[in-house]
Design a protein around this motif. Structure first.
Motif, PDB file in Angstrom:
ATOM      1  N   VAL A 169       0.791  -1.098   0.070  1.00 33.09           N
ATOM      2  CA  VAL A 169      -0.089   0.290  -0.067  1.00 33.09           C
ATOM      3  C   VAL A 169       0.934   1.221   0.248  1.00 33.09           C
ATOM      4  O   VAL A 169       0.856   2.114  -0.656  1.00 33.09           O
ATOM      5  CB  VAL A 169      -0.598   0.159   1.080  1.00 33.09           C
ATOM      6  CG1 VAL A 169      -1.845   1.178   1.067  1.00 33.09           C
ATOM      7  CG2 VAL A 169      -1.995  -1.131   0.967  1.00 33.09           C
ATOM      8  N   LEU A 170       1.933   1.326   0.478  1.00 28.58           N
ATOM      9  CA  LEU A 170       3.170   2.371   0.733  1.00 28.58           C
ATOM     10  C   LEU A 170       3.417   2.252  -0.299  1.00 28.58           C
ATOM     11  O   LEU A 170       3.538   3.479  -0.902  1.00 28.58           O
ATOM     12  CB  LEU A 170       3.959   2.318   1.957  1.00 28.58           C
ATOM     13  CG  LEU A 170       3.448   2.934   3.474  1.00 28.58           C
ATOM     14  CD1 LEU A 170       4.331   1.513   4.674  1.00 28.58           C
ATOM     15  CD2 LEU A 170       2.471   3.748   3.088  1.00 28.58           C
ATOM     16  N   GLN A 171       4.417   1.413  -1.076  1.00 28.67           N
ATOM     17  CA  GLN A 171       4.413   1.935  -2.057  1.00 28.67           C
ATOM     18  C   GLN A 171       3.763   1.674  -3.675  1.00 28.67           C
ATOM     19  O   GLN A 171       3.891   2.955  -4.321  1.00 28.67           O
ATOM     20  CB  GLN A 171       5.076   0.080  -2.893  1.00 28.67           C
ATOM     21  CG  GLN A 171       6.525  -0.101  -1.629  1.00 28.67           C
ATOM     22  CD  GLN A 171       6.767  -1.602  -2.755  1.00 28.67           C
ATOM     23  OE1 GLN A 171       6.081  -2.376  -2.941  1.00 28.67           O
ATOM     24  NE2 GLN A 171       8.512  -2.294  -2.687  1.00 28.67           N
ATOM     25  N   VAL A 172       2.702   1.739  -3.376  1.00 25.54           N
ATOM     26  CA  VAL A 172       1.500   2.343  -4.802  1.00 25.54           C
ATOM     27  C   VAL A 172       1.837   3.672  -3.620  1.00 25.54           C
ATOM     28  O   VAL A 172       1.313   4.663  -4.801  1.00 25.54           O
ATOM     29  CB  VAL A 172       0.208   1.430  -3.711  1.00 25.54           C
ATOM     30  CG1 VAL A 172      -1.104   1.984  -5.297  1.00 25.54           C
ATOM     31  CG2 VAL A 172       0.695  -0.082  -4.398  1.00 25.54           C
ATOM     32  N   GLY A 173       0.730   3.699  -2.602  1.00 26.49           N
ATOM     33  CA  GLY A 173       0.761   5.295  -2.319  1.00 26.49           C
ATOM     34  C   GLY A 173       2.140   6.473  -2.450  1.00 26.49           C
ATOM     35  O   GLY A 173       1.288   7.489  -3.554  1.00 26.49           O
ATOM     36  N   VAL A 197       4.474   5.805  -5.615  1.00 30.09           N
ATOM     37  CA  VAL A 197       4.186   5.488  -6.241  1.00 30.09           C
ATOM     38  C   VAL A 197       3.144   6.597  -7.653  1.00 30.09           C
ATOM     39  O   VAL A 197       3.599   7.339  -8.710  1.00 30.09           O
ATOM     40  CB  VAL A 197       3.935   4.480  -7.539  1.00 30.09           C
ATOM     41  CG1 VAL A 197       3.607   4.061  -9.102  1.00 30.09           C
ATOM     42  CG2 VAL A 197       5.210   3.496  -6.993  1.00 30.09           C
ATOM     43  N   LEU A 198       1.735   6.890  -6.674  1.00 26.80           N
ATOM     44  CA  LEU A 198       0.864   7.402  -7.697  1.00 26.80           C
ATOM     45  C   LEU A 198       1.524   8.977  -7.195  1.00 26.80           C
ATOM     46  O   LEU A 198       0.993   9.826  -8.197  1.00 26.80           O
ATOM     47  CB  LEU A 198      -0.714   7.493  -6.812  1.00 26.80           C
ATOM     48  CG  LEU A 198      -1.166   5.298  -7.821  1.00 26.80           C
ATOM     49  CD1 LEU A 198      -2.355   5.851  -6.302  1.00 26.80           C
ATOM     50  CD2 LEU A 198      -1.651   5.971  -8.572  1.00 26.80           C
ATOM     51  N   THR A 199       0.938   9.313  -5.776  1.00 24.30           N
ATOM     52  CA  THR A 199       1.860  10.891  -5.335  1.00 24.30           C
ATOM     53  C   THR A 199       3.482  11.310  -6.763  1.00 24.30           C
ATOM     54  O   THR A 199       3.141  12.230  -7.125  1.00 24.30           O
ATOM     55  CB  THR A 199       2.412  10.572  -3.963  1.00 24.30           C
ATOM     56  OG1 THR A 199       1.798  10.092  -3.521  1.00 24.30           O
ATOM     57  CG2 THR A 199       3.077  11.974  -3.809  1.00 24.30           C
ATOM     58  N   LEU A 201       3.107  14.785 -13.729  1.00 19.75           N
ATOM     59  CA  LEU A 201       2.061  14.387 -14.643  1.00 19.75           C
ATOM     60  C   LEU A 201       1.333  16.151 -14.917  1.00 19.75           C
ATOM     61  O   LEU A 201       0.227  16.484 -15.338  1.00 19.75           O
ATOM     62  CB  LEU A 201       1.197  14.100 -15.024  1.00 19.75           C
ATOM     63  CG  LEU A 201       2.222  12.401 -15.316  1.00 19.75           C
ATOM     64  CD1 LEU A 201       0.932  11.451 -15.280  1.00 19.75           C
ATOM     65  CD2 LEU A 201       2.964  12.888 -16.460  1.00 19.75           C
ATOM     66  N   SER A 202       0.949  17.074 -13.583  1.00 18.08           N
ATOM     67  CA  SER A 202       0.205  18.166 -13.369  1.00 18.08           C
ATOM     68  C   SER A 202       0.982  19.262 -13.730  1.00 18.08           C
ATOM     69  O   SER A 202       2.205  18.920 -14.095  1.00 18.08           O
ATOM     70  CB  SER A 202       0.558  17.624 -11.569  1.00 18.08           C
ATOM     71  OG  SER A 202       1.690  18.636 -11.151  1.00 18.08           O
TER      72      SER A 202
END
Length: 94
Positions: free
Chosen positions: A5-9, A11-13, A19-20
């Motif tokens: 969950v932390l790795q996915v978080g 990566v998404l951050t 990309l913003s």
């Protein structure tokens, strides 16, 4: 599980940050030096005030921009009494 969950978080951050679109810190009317009506953006000269402090045997000019004396001032009279400014004088009246 928590590690995934932390790795996915993370990566998404990172993806959101990369990309913003960039954030412009300036006001929209300042871009290119133009105001909202198409004219040049301007600023007024700051108000400068100086006063002579006459305490004991010392006379000293103090300005609202934090300077002592009148060597760097564009004003030549006391803004409260309209007297001519003295940079620094000891003893008073010398």
């Amino acid at each position: 599980m928590l590690r995934n969950v932390l790795q996915v978080g993370v990566v998404l951050t990172a993806l959101v940050a990369l990309l913003s679109p960039g954030v412009n810190g300036r006001a929209m009317q300042d871009i290119g030096g133009k105001d909202s009506q198409g004219g040049m953006a301007t600023a007024e000269t700051p108000y400068q005030c100086a006063a002579m402090h006459r305490v004991g045997k010392l006379v000293l000019t103090v300005a609202n921009n934090g300077t002592f004396g009148n060597g760097f001032l564009s004003v030549s009279t006391d803004c409260f009494t309209a007297r001519s400014l003295v940079s620094c004088q000891y003893p008073k009246g010398a």
